[in-house]
Write an enzyme that holds these catalytic residues in place. Structure first.
Site, PDB file in Angstrom:
ATOM      1  CG  ASP A  84      32.111  12.298  23.876  1.00 35.44           C
ATOM      2  OD1 ASP A  84      33.147  12.269  23.197  1.00 35.44           O
ATOM      3  OD2 ASP A  84      30.982  12.112  23.398  1.00 35.44           O
ATOM      4  NE  ARG A 108      32.881   4.347  22.541  1.00 34.64           N
ATOM      5  CZ  ARG A 108      32.111   5.219  21.896  1.00 34.64           C
ATOM      6  NH1 ARG A 108      32.458   5.626  20.691  1.00 34.64           N
ATOM      7  NH2 ARG A 108      31.000   5.675  22.437  1.00 34.64           N
ATOM      8  CG  HIS A 129      27.230  12.855  17.765  1.00 35.36           C
ATOM      9  ND1 HIS A 129      27.620  11.674  18.331  1.00 35.36           N
ATOM     10  CD2 HIS A 129      27.474  12.717  16.422  1.00 35.36           C
ATOM     11  CE1 HIS A 129      28.082  10.860  17.390  1.00 35.36           C
ATOM     12  NE2 HIS A 129      28.012  11.469  16.227  1.00 35.36           N
TER      13      HIS A 129
HETATM   14  N1  AMX Z   1      21.980  14.233  32.194  1.00 36.78           N
HETATM   15  C1  AMX Z   1      20.709  14.613  32.451  1.00 36.78           C
HETATM   16  N2  AMX Z   1      19.634  14.121  31.811  1.00 36.78           N
HETATM   17  C2  AMX Z   1      19.863  13.148  30.896  1.00 36.78           C
HETATM   18  C3  AMX Z   1      21.147  12.685  30.609  1.00 36.78           C
HETATM   19  C4  AMX Z   1      22.242  13.268  31.281  1.00 36.78           C
HETATM   20  N3  AMX Z   1      23.504  12.918  31.028  1.00 36.78           N
HETATM   21  N4  AMX Z   1      21.048  11.735  29.652  1.00 36.78           N
HETATM   22  C5  AMX Z   1      19.743  11.623  29.350  1.00 36.78           C
HETATM   23  N5  AMX Z   1      19.017  12.486  30.087  1.00 36.78           N
HETATM   24  C6  AMX Z   1      17.568  12.753  30.015  1.00 36.78           C
HETATM   25  C7  AMX Z   1      17.236  13.151  28.587  1.00 36.78           C
HETATM   26  O1  AMX Z   1      17.510  14.517  28.350  1.00 36.78           O
HETATM   27  C8  AMX Z   1      15.775  12.806  28.509  1.00 36.78           C
HETATM   28  O2  AMX Z   1      15.052  13.842  29.161  1.00 36.78           O
HETATM   29  P1  AMX Z   1      13.598  14.338  28.619  1.00 36.78           P
HETATM   30  O3  AMX Z   1      12.732  13.133  28.790  1.00 36.78           O
HETATM   31  O4  AMX Z   1      13.298  15.477  29.491  1.00 36.78           O
HETATM   32  O5  AMX Z   1      13.808  14.699  27.177  1.00 36.78           O
HETATM   33  C9  AMX Z   1      15.695  11.551  29.367  1.00 36.78           C
HETATM   34  O6  AMX Z   1      16.856  11.564  30.207  1.00 36.78           O
HETATM   35  C10 AMX Z   1      15.685  10.257  28.551  1.00 36.78           C
HETATM   36  O7  AMX Z   1      16.803  10.242  27.674  1.00 36.78           O
HETATM   37  P2  AMX Z   1      17.487   8.867  27.211  1.00 36.78           P
HETATM   38  O8  AMX Z   1      16.458   8.087  26.460  1.00 36.78           O
HETATM   39  O9  AMX Z   1      18.152   8.229  28.366  1.00 36.78           O
HETATM   40  O10 AMX Z   1      18.638   9.388  26.246  1.00 36.78           O
HETATM   41  P3  AMX Z   1      18.563   9.735  24.673  1.00 36.78           P
HETATM   42  O11 AMX Z   1      18.710   8.461  23.926  1.00 36.78           O
HETATM   43  O12 AMX Z   1      17.395  10.582  24.342  1.00 36.78           O
HETATM   44  O13 AMX Z   1      19.850  10.653  24.494  1.00 36.78           O
HETATM   45  C11 AMX Z   1      22.120  11.272  24.913  1.00 36.78           C
HETATM   46  C12 AMX Z   1      21.154  10.124  24.583  1.00 36.78           C
HETATM   47  C13 AMX Z   1      23.543  10.776  24.788  1.00 36.78           C
HETATM   48  C14 AMX Z   1      21.918  12.409  23.883  1.00 36.78           C
HETATM   49  C15 AMX Z   1      21.817  11.775  26.354  1.00 36.78           C
HETATM   50  O14 AMX Z   1      22.082  10.734  27.283  1.00 36.78           O
HETATM   51  C16 AMX Z   1      22.612  13.008  26.734  1.00 36.78           C
HETATM   52  O15 AMX Z   1      22.165  14.118  26.441  1.00 36.78           O
HETATM   53  N6  AMX Z   1      23.821  12.839  27.379  1.00 36.78           N
HETATM   54  C17 AMX Z   1      24.703  13.933  27.672  1.00 36.78           C
HETATM   55  C18 AMX Z   1      25.426  14.381  26.405  1.00 36.78           C
HETATM   56  C19 AMX Z   1      26.471  13.386  25.986  1.00 36.78           C
HETATM   57  O16 AMX Z   1      27.269  12.911  26.795  1.00 36.78           O
HETATM   58  N7  AMX Z   1      26.515  13.095  24.686  1.00 36.78           N
HETATM   59  C20 AMX Z   1      27.558  12.204  24.108  1.00 36.78           C
HETATM   60  C21 AMX Z   1      27.035  10.831  23.757  1.00 36.78           C
HETATM   61  C22 AMX Z   1      28.108  10.008  23.090  1.00 36.78           C
HETATM   62  C23 AMX Z   1      28.429  10.587  21.728  1.00 36.78           C
HETATM   63  O17 AMX Z   1      27.602  10.635  20.864  1.00 36.78           O
HETATM   64  N8  AMX Z   1      29.621  11.051  21.515  1.00 36.78           N
END
Ligand code: AMX
Length: 435
Positions: free
Chosen positions: A373, A327, A272
């Site tokens: 972010d 954003r 997050h």
């Molecule tokens: N890099 C690599 N893999 C990723 C990814 C990324 N940036 N984003 C998603 N994935 C992977 C997930 O880990 C998941 O893998 P799994 O099936 O092995 O568990 C798969 O793709 C499916 O995930 P999703 O349904 O697309 O995403 P989610 O809703 O479960 O999670 C989020 C969303 C933001 C946590 C995820 O995209 C992520 O970890 N991003 C990187 C961290 C980040 O930037 N967080 C900030 C978000 C904005 C905020 O809250 N401030």
């Protein structure tokens, strides 16, 4: 008197009536169903929360009280020589649903500055933290400690009527928004500078005062960046971890201080709000490795290495968004105007072209595009705020605006304690067999 509180006192009775009528007419209407996968999958997409300040569209991005990020930049009052929305005007919008006048915004600036004094024991608490304690943990500690002066908690225990809870929530919220600025300044100056915190200027706006306690108010461009930053990070509807946590803890009638501290603890997680810190770590490491070679080939190779190691690319992906976060784009516009030649911005820009391609090929994430972010760190480091462990604190200050705006409405509408139903796998199996 507080013009915002007066406006709220006019709006609340109307809204209460509106919601009462709405529920009387449609209280049993069905909005969706829940699948087993949603129960195991983080409740993604389950319509279960009320959140008035903003609504997130997967493709278009956030609307604050129905205004897009761009519309907020156009319509919300800015500083005299600035063009970014003042965070005061965003808070007014989130709370009332209305665009404030310049005078109303000025009254908020003055009120927040006037409420910013910290209790001595909270200053001592921060000063006594070891410098190994993460700034987000220090922030959460200090906000929890403000509970000592909570007028909501005192009013509750003295038995005030439920209809008046919102007024005390409002008072605590205003104190919290005011005091989080010198708290953040103290944490920053203790950890990374000389421990001396500039006093709050009673005639200056919130963004200026934040820049000032950090030690950066001599750069008007940076002050404008903070105003933009504080406005756009404030709210992202109700289901994200920080917003939902504040709302949930508040539903137990814990005070705004206790609710916001809980919210900040959620924001501090790497998936997050901590992602902005993680992004800068990631960019700096990448820069060290690739040098000035921003070619597709080099960047792709670097990214595949990360993914093949089972790590995530921070700043990309989102639980709800399916397109580039507006954003992110607002921050990119700021960079294009003020720091187009900065090598770190150029790297961020190149990644905007390369990462979506790589993540799409990788095939896991539902959204290969950048989120908020992904961009903030390079802007802050350009102006000399280089300590990335502090970045989530700035996010936390901004998120306080959105969480407090909703908390005031939670109490104004008399929302009950939150209590969704849970099941064990065994019980789920039985229910599915029966169905
Ligand atoms: N890099 C690599 N893999 C990723 C990814 C990324 N940036 N984003 C998603 N994935 C992977 C997930 O880990 C998941 O893998 P799994 O099936 O092995 O568990 C798969 O793709 C499916 O995930 P999703 O349904 O697309 O995403 P989610 O809703 O479960 O999670 C989020 C969303 C933001 C946590 C995820 O995209 C992520 O970890 N991003 C990187 C961290 C980040 O930037 N967080 C900030 C978000 C904005 C905020 O809250 N401030």
């Amino acid at each position: 008197a507080s013009p915002l509180k007066e406006r709220l006192a006019q709006l609340i009775p109307k809204r209460r009536e509106e919601v009462k009528k709405f529920r009387a007419e449609h209280g049993s209407d069905v909005l969706g169903e829940v699948t087993l996968n949603q129960i195991y999958g983080g409740a993604r997409g389950v319509p279960a929360l009320l959140w008035e300040g903003s609504v997130l569209d997967p493709n278009e991005g956030i609307r604050f009280r129905n205004l897009t990020v761009k519309e907020c930049q156009e319509k919300l009052p800015s500083a005299t020589h600035g063009k970014q929305p003042l965070p005061e005007s965003m808070f007014w919008l989130l709370v009332t649903g209305e665009v404030p006048t310049a005078n109303e915004v000025q009254a908020l600036s003055a009120e927040w500055a006037a409420r910013a004094q910290l209790p001595k024991f909270v200053e001592d608490l921060i000063d006594n933290c070891p410098n190994t304690l993460h700034p987000m943990a220090q922030l959460s500690l200090a906000i929890t400690a403000l509970e000592n002066d909570s007028v909501f908690s005192k009013a509750y225990h003295s038995g005030v009527s439920k209809a008046d809870y919102w007024q005390f929530t409002y008072e605590d919220s205003m104190d919290l928004i005011a005091k989080i600025v010198p708290i953040a300044g103290r944490i920053y100056r203790n950890l990374y500078r000389d421990g001396v915190v500039a006093p709050i200027q009673p005639d200056k706006d919130y963004g200026y005062n934040l820049a000032n306690v950090l030690g950066f108010s001599n750069n008007e461009e940076f002050v404008e960046l903070l105003r933009l930053y504080l406005s756009i990070h404030s709210d992202h509807e109700g289901g994200n971890v920080s917003a939902h946590t504040g709302h949930l803890v508040g539903s137990a009638l814990s005070s705004p201080f206790l609710s916001m501290a809980a919210s900040l603890n959620g924001l501090a997680g790497p998936l997050h709000g901590l992602a902005n810190q993680e992004v800068l770590d990631f960019l700096l490491k990448m820069k060290e490795s690739v040098g000035d070679d921003y070619s597709d080939e080099t960047l792709e190779k670097y990214l595949w290495n990360i993914l093949d190691n089972g790590q995530i690319v921070p700043g990309y992906g989102h639980a709800v968004l399916r397109k580039t976060d507006p954003r992110y784009l607002a921050q990119r516009d700021f960079a294009l105007e003020h720091l187009p030649e900065d090598p770190m911005f150029k790297l961020v820009s190149r990644l905007y072209e390369v990462v979506p391609r790589v993540l799409t090929k990788h095939g896991k994430t539902k959204n290969p595009f950048p989120n908020v972010d992904s961009h903030s760190g390079v802007l802050l480091q350009y102006y000399g705020l280089k300590e990335q462990t502090f970045y989530t604190v700035l996010f936390g200050i901004s998120r306080t605006l959105g969480v407090m705006a909703q908390l005031i409405w939670d109490r104004a509408l008399g929302l009950p304690i939150e209590r969704p139903k849970s099941f064990s796998t065994e019980v789920l199996k039985k229910r599915i067999e029966k169905a």
